[in-house]
Design an enzyme around this catalytic site. Structure first.
Site, PDB file in Angstrom:
ATOM      1  N   GLU A 360       0.836  -1.202   0.000  1.00 36.52           N
ATOM      2  CA  GLU A 360       0.000   0.000   0.000  1.00 36.52           C
ATOM      3  C   GLU A 360       0.870   1.250   0.000  1.00 36.52           C
ATOM      4  OE1 GLU A 360      -4.239   0.478   1.771  1.00 36.52           O
ATOM      5  OE2 GLU A 360      -2.871   1.197   3.327  1.00 36.52           O
ATOM      6  N   HIS A 391       5.564 -26.923   3.668  1.00 36.12           N
ATOM      7  CA  HIS A 391       4.625 -27.942   3.182  1.00 36.12           C
ATOM      8  C   HIS A 391       3.585 -27.345   2.235  1.00 36.12           C
ATOM      9  CE1 HIS A 391       6.205 -30.969   5.966  1.00 36.12           C
ATOM     10  NE2 HIS A 391       6.337 -29.967   6.811  1.00 36.12           N
ATOM     11  N   LYS A 519     -13.971   2.307  -3.468  1.00 33.75           N
ATOM     12  CA  LYS A 519     -14.994   2.561  -2.443  1.00 33.75           C
ATOM     13  C   LYS A 519     -16.115   3.432  -3.010  1.00 33.75           C
ATOM     14  CE  LYS A 519     -11.586   2.626   1.338  1.00 33.75           C
ATOM     15  NZ  LYS A 519     -10.960   3.490   2.352  1.00 33.75           N
TER      16      LYS A 519
END
Length: 556
Positions: A360, A391, A519
């Site tokens: 960001e 893993h 937004k």
């Protein structure tokens, strides 16, 4: 490029051109050859500072590369920019703000910025008073019962940092008059909150609404839901909201309008970026977990790195080295993905925290002067607790086609501190810690040296699909132990690494305009999904089609 460079005196050629020349010259150089050529390579390419050891010897660098990286930093006026950061200059150029997260960890007796220090410590003292009251069982809900659960409602910097630190320092949880549990809620869809509310009693639950702007829809929608939950159980009385909510924001008037009592309002400032805010009252959940002394140790560790960053030459300056190694890998070796691999389960959320801090901040394509960037900026940052990652995706690191740089992080000591809870299992747990450390060292060794790390007898008849090319660069950060002070140091190292890289790329790391427009578009679509509006004509065909399915107008 290298041939043309040779025609000019070295000092007249830009560091970037010289670094490109060094890439061409050493294109086939392997890390194992660097170690063979320098017997004392670890001593030459590692730094010890306070409770930290930073080993960067397993990078594909030489002294010549380092010299040119330092020269690049000088041409970008890095020292000047560091001075600007640690002043009250408006280094956040697009929002015309300073970026003074460093001020949040200034000691109370710091004399250089007396008014600033006083402001910060006034709010911290107010937070500490609430912490003491809750810990002592003196803070009561609307029915007079003692608070036993605290839920932090926030998103982004108001969630990732506090949650990461609270989990990382679980061994340092303080004893309280009654058991106290701290929870975190961030997702806007309500699923996280719904699961949690089933486990809580309204009478003994306190909510922190943590929002710098006090306007973030994710946070306020969750806050409104818990308000309804409380009022349904306890009644619609002013004392319910006043007793069961604490607000942390820059907007006192919005908190008051929402109903939060003035004594329960903790303030921060617009010069604190959300992803840099855990040192402020946004860190309230941290202080509730590890106590006031623990929180102050966290601040002290970060401040120690602030001093190191300002007062240490580039050659021994850990954040500068971290940043320049990233520049070398990303911009010259074309390694555009970076894995963060802590070998301690308590650092479970550290990679997620760094994703926001780095991507960001430096995920930008426009320079401070408004021109397009000249170099690639932030790489993809990802990661997982090392033993689990082994893993999951280490196969790709060892034998895939992607070049990846890595940070290995591990504490030297564990299960021998005063805060260790499980004394009866100490010996077995110490063995497990050593198991994690041995895996940490083994993986970084294999990534660097490849087949060279294998036994020669084993290698002799080894099929190609079992072989390792190596030459994947990595740093190793060792902490004396994972405690509030060392974690404060670790976080601040990465904060300043991000700033140094922003200077090299000439971008502003303190804004996030890319987040804002999505937004706004969501605000335009919400009335359509709620049935208050039905005009889809301005939308693209894909969005129109998806909305029709969501509204049940066509089959999915």
């Amino acid at each position: 490029m290298s041939k043309s460079i040779e025609k000019f005196p070295k000092e007249l050629v830009s560091p970037i051109a010289q670094l490109h020349s060094l890439v061409e010259k050493n294109s086939k150089l392997h890390i194992k050859e660097l170690f063979a050529a320098e017997q004392d390579r670890f001593q030459n390419y590692s730094v010890k500072f306070d409770q930290l050891v930073f080993d960067y010897s397993k990078h594909r660098i030489t002294k010549s590369v380092l010299e040119q990286l330092f020269a690049l930093a000088k041409t970008k006026q890095l020292t000047h920019w560091i001075e600007r950061l640690f002043s009250q200059d408006k280094v956040n150029c697009t929002e015309q703000r300073a970026a003074m997260h460093w001020a949040l960890r200034l000691p109370s007796e710091y004399s250089k910025f007396p008014e600033l220090t006083k402001q910060v410590h006034n709010q911290l003292q107010r937070m500490y008073a609430l912490v003491e009251k809750i810990h002592a069982g003196q803070y009561r809900g609307a029915t007079g019962e003692v608070i036993q659960d605290v839920v932090n409602i926030g998103v982004g910097g108001s969630d990732l940092g506090p949650q990461m630190v609270t989990h990382a320092l679980c061994d340092f949880k303080v004893k309280t008059a009654k058991p106290l549990n701290v929870h975190f809620v961030s997702t806007m869809d309500g699923s996280q909150l719904s699961d949690l509310l089933h486990q809580l009693r309204p009478e003994t639950t306190l909510f922190i609404i943590s929002s710098k702007s006090f306007g973030t829809i994710d946070t306020l929608s969750n806050a409104q839901t818990v308000r309804q939950w409380l009022e349904k159980a306890l009644g619609k009385h002013d004392r319910v909201v006043k007793s069961h909510f604490i607000g942390v924001s820059t907007k006192a008037e919005k908190m008051t309008e929402w109903g939060i009592a003035p004594d329960n309002q903790l303030l921060l400032w617009d010069w604190v970026g959300g992803r840099y805010s855990l040192w402020s009252c946004i860190g309230f959940p941290i202080a509730l977990t590890i106590g006031i002394d623990g929180f102050q140790q966290l601040l002290a560790g970060a401040h120690a790195v602030d001093e190191h960053f300002q007062n240490t030459g580039f050659e021994q300056n850990i954040p500068v080295l971290m940043a320049l190694l990233g520049i070398w890998n990303n911009n010259f070796l074309n390694i555009q993905t970076h894995a963060v691999l802590p070998y301690d389960g308590r650092l479970k959320y550290f990679a997620a925290y760094l994703q926001q801090l780095e991507m960001e901040s430096n995920g930008k394509s426009v320079q401070r002067d408004g021109q397009k960037v000249e170099l690639d900026t932030c790489p993809i940052v990802w990661g997982e607790v090392g033993p689990n990652a082994q893993h999951a995706f280490y196969q790709l690191l060892h034998q895939g086609t992607q070049a990846v740089s890595c940070d290995f992080i591990a504490p030297i000591q564990r299960y021998n501190a005063d805060h260790f809870t499980y004394v009866e299992n100490a010996e077995a747990l110490i063995e497990q810690h050593h198991l994690a450390l041995s895996n940490c060292l083994a993986q970084s060794r294999l990534l660097a040296f490849g087949n060279e790390a294998l036994d020669s007898a084993e290698l002799k008849n080894l099929p190609i699909y079992k072989q390792y090319e190596g030459n994947q660069p990595s740093s190793t950060l060792l902490l004396k132990e994972l405690n509030p002070y060392s974690l404060g140091m670790l976080i601040a190292l990465y904060e300043h690494k991000v700033f140094v890289q922003s200077v090299i790329w000439n971008i502003n790391p303190f804004d996030q305009w890319g987040v804002e427009k999505g937004k706004q578009i969501a605000d335009q679509l919400l009335p359509i999904l709620n049935g208050a509006q039905n005009d889809l004509s301005t939308l693209d065909a894909s969005t129109r089609g998806l909305i029709k399915i969501l509204l049940g107008k066509v089959d999915g």
